[in-house]
Design an enzyme around this catalytic site. Structure first.
Site, PDB file in Angstrom:
ATOM      1  N   PRO A 116     -14.705 -14.187  37.438  1.00 19.59           N
ATOM      2  CA  PRO A 116     -15.040 -13.685  36.104  1.00 19.59           C
ATOM      3  C   PRO A 116     -16.394 -12.970  35.998  1.00 19.59           C
ATOM      4  CG  PRO A 116     -15.209 -16.083  36.185  1.00 19.59           C
ATOM      5  CD  PRO A 116     -14.606 -15.662  37.481  1.00 19.59           C
TER       6      PRO A 116
ATOM      7  N   HIS B 156     -21.595  -3.808  22.243  1.00 15.33           N
ATOM      8  CA  HIS B 156     -22.821  -4.098  23.004  1.00 15.33           C
ATOM      9  C   HIS B 156     -23.224  -2.879  23.825  1.00 15.33           C
ATOM     10  CE1 HIS B 156     -23.171  -8.767  22.995  1.00 15.33           C
ATOM     11  NE2 HIS B 156     -22.818  -8.293  21.821  1.00 15.33           N
TER      12      HIS B 156
ATOM     13  N   TYR C 141     -26.683 -12.690  32.391  1.00 14.28           N
ATOM     14  CA  TYR C 141     -26.127 -13.242  33.636  1.00 14.28           C
ATOM     15  C   TYR C 141     -27.313 -13.668  34.485  1.00 14.28           C
ATOM     16  CZ  TYR C 141     -21.666 -10.791  32.613  1.00 14.28           C
ATOM     17  OH  TYR C 141     -20.495 -10.343  32.057  1.00 14.28           O
TER      18      TYR C 141
ATOM     19  N   TYR D 233     -19.309  -1.838  35.048  1.00 17.65           N
ATOM     20  CA  TYR D 233     -19.211  -2.842  33.978  1.00 17.65           C
ATOM     21  C   TYR D 233     -18.479  -2.277  32.757  1.00 17.65           C
ATOM     22  CZ  TYR D 233     -20.494  -6.933  31.223  1.00 17.65           C
ATOM     23  OH  TYR D 233     -20.443  -8.078  30.464  1.00 17.65           O
TER      24      TYR D 233
ATOM     25  N   LYS E 237     -13.855  -8.587  34.332  1.00 16.74           N
ATOM     26  CA  LYS E 237     -12.834  -7.573  34.615  1.00 16.74           C
ATOM     27  C   LYS E 237     -11.385  -8.039  34.469  1.00 16.74           C
ATOM     28  CE  LYS E 237     -15.366  -4.158  35.217  1.00 16.74           C
ATOM     29  NZ  LYS E 237     -15.639  -4.044  33.783  1.00 16.74           N
TER      30      LYS E 237
END
Ligand code: FAD
Ligand code: DHB
Length: 389
Positions: free
Chosen positions: A292, A72, A200, A384, A296
């Site tokens: 979550p 991704h 998200y 990220y 990580k």
């Protein structure tokens, strides 16, 4: 029985450490409380940093990951219906890989079985002895008989509720904790994902996440109160709530279906310091937990494993304990940065029961800032994809 390293726990930390040690010719035995099938039935993380992918390749278990993992280049944040893409590739030149923790665990279990390395599944009442001295031992019950195993080192890879951290004398380890007033209800479904990248989403009804395991399997989450029961959530109720929380164009693309799995996970930040006591080393969730939201948890387990594996390799191959002595400080430094990132993403995206209108305006301002600032987006992106080891 004697071995060089006893690993407590056959989650991703324990299995990956065992695999790396075995390939270096370092003897190890895993003691796991549950059955292999039970370990494989737990649906958890889904996003791997490049450092984790590299380590899995180094451990010789990267073939299926290379074949089936989904690279991704970005993901989206949604706030009150507005979508903001985080261009991971453009901002950091790095990607993440979507590949379920279940698949990682399965690949590692198969490699361990093929190598014939000893694992005691359903090992009951594991106890640690003399790990503050030179000759640690563990005792456990297997097939009804009490057994004992002596070793040089113990790797505590037994998760947050394990026995290893709990065996350290109180006062020898300091702990830092934040418990969040909500959990995530997750649902797995055999339907194509709603979007080709993760979304998200923060909404007036709470947080939601659209994730995936493959082109035909989706993983969705919604924020729920801590006292919520899974039984109260029919699949239909779940999908209605999910659609209400994500931007319209995403909601329209959500394809419902019968759930393969549905479970609630509480959200917590937790760090134990140091991650070493004598000859016991804490690894992964045994030493720290993150909510979550930043994806990580599993990736921190992998970085701990890398540090401890290198330290043990140095100990046996080069007769140097420098890596073992540095393990806790190296691991903890990386852990805290991920704790900070996961905490900030959790704060930005979730609805806190006690939040005031002021708090809500601050969250909106933070999202507006992200939407306007390349620097702010780069900061999210570099955390990220994973900070350097
Ligand atoms: P674990 O996976 O917890 O493995 C520990 C192992 O030790 C288990 O197999 C356990 O059975 C065994 N064990 C425990 N006690 C004993 C004992 N006394 N004796 C012997 N064996 C023992 N991370 C994300 O990034 N995204 C997510 O969506 C996500 N969802 C999660 C949902 C839940 C419910 C949980 C608990 C965690 C989630 N995580 C998520 C975090 C991620 O899954 C963990 O960080 C990762 O599993 C850590 O791996 P580990 O091997 O250190 O610990
Ligand atoms: C998944 C879980 C996460 O916590 C996350 O941040 C991203 C994806 C998942 O299970 O797919």
């Amino acid at each position: 029985m004697r071995t060089q390293v006893v690993i407590v726990g056959a989650g991703p930390s324990g299995l990956l450490l065992g695999q790396l040690l075995s390939r270096q010719g370092i003897d190890n035995v895993i003691l796991e409380r549950k059955s292999a099938d039970y370990v494989l039935s737990r649906i958890r993380a889904g996003v791997l940093e490049q450092g984790t992918v590299d380590l899995l390749h180094e451990a010789g278990v990267g073939a299926r990951l290379a074949e089936e993992g989904l690279p991704h280049d970005g993901f989206s944040l949604a706030f009150e219906g507005r979508l903001q893409r985080v261009d991971l590739k453009g901002l950091t030149s790095k990607q993440v890989t979507v590949y379920g923790q279940t698949e990682v665990t399965q690949d590692l279990m198969e490699a361990r079985q093929a190598a014939g390395t000893t694992t005691f599944y359903e090992a009951e009442n594991v106890q640690l002895h003399d790990f503050d001295g030179a000759s640690p031992r563990l005792s456990f019950t297997f097939e009804g008989k009490r057994r004992e195993i002596a070793c040089d080192f113990i790797a505590g890879c037994d998760g947050f509720h394990g026995i290893c951290r709990a065996s350290v004398p109180s006062g020898a380890i300091e702990t830092f904790e934040r418990v969040y007033p909500f959990g995530w209800l997750g649902l797995l479904v055999d339907q194509p994902p709603a979007a080709h990248e993760l979304v998200y989403a923060s909404s007036p009804f709470g947080f939601a996440l659209c994730s995936m395991r493959s082109q035909t399997r989706s993983r969705y989450y919604v924020q729920v109160p801590l006292d919520e029961k899974v039984e109260a959530w029919s699949d239909a109720r779940f999908f209605d709530e999910l659609r209400r929380r994500v931007p319209e164009e995403v909601a329209a693309a959500v394809i419902p279906g019968p759930s393969l799995e549905k479970s609630i996970a509480p959200l917590r930040s937790f760090v134990a310091e140091p991650l070493r006591f004598g000859r016991l080393f804490l690894v992964g969730d045994a030493g720290h937990i993150v909510p979550p939201t930043g994806a990580k948890g599993l990736n921190l387990a992998a970085s701990d494993v890398r540090y401890l594996f290198e330290a043990l390799r140095e100990h046996y191959a080069e007769r140097s304990d420098a890596g073992l002595d540095a393990y806790s400080a190296r691991a903890v430094a990386r852990v805290w940065k991920a704790v900070r990132f996961s905490w900030s993403m959790t704060n930005l995206l979730h609805l806190f029961p006690e939040a005031s209108p002021f708090d809500q305006r601050i969250r909106r301002a933070e999202f507006d800032y992200l939407a306007q600032s390349q620097a702010a987006l780069t900061s999210v992106a570099e955390n990220y994809v994973g900070l350097p080891y």
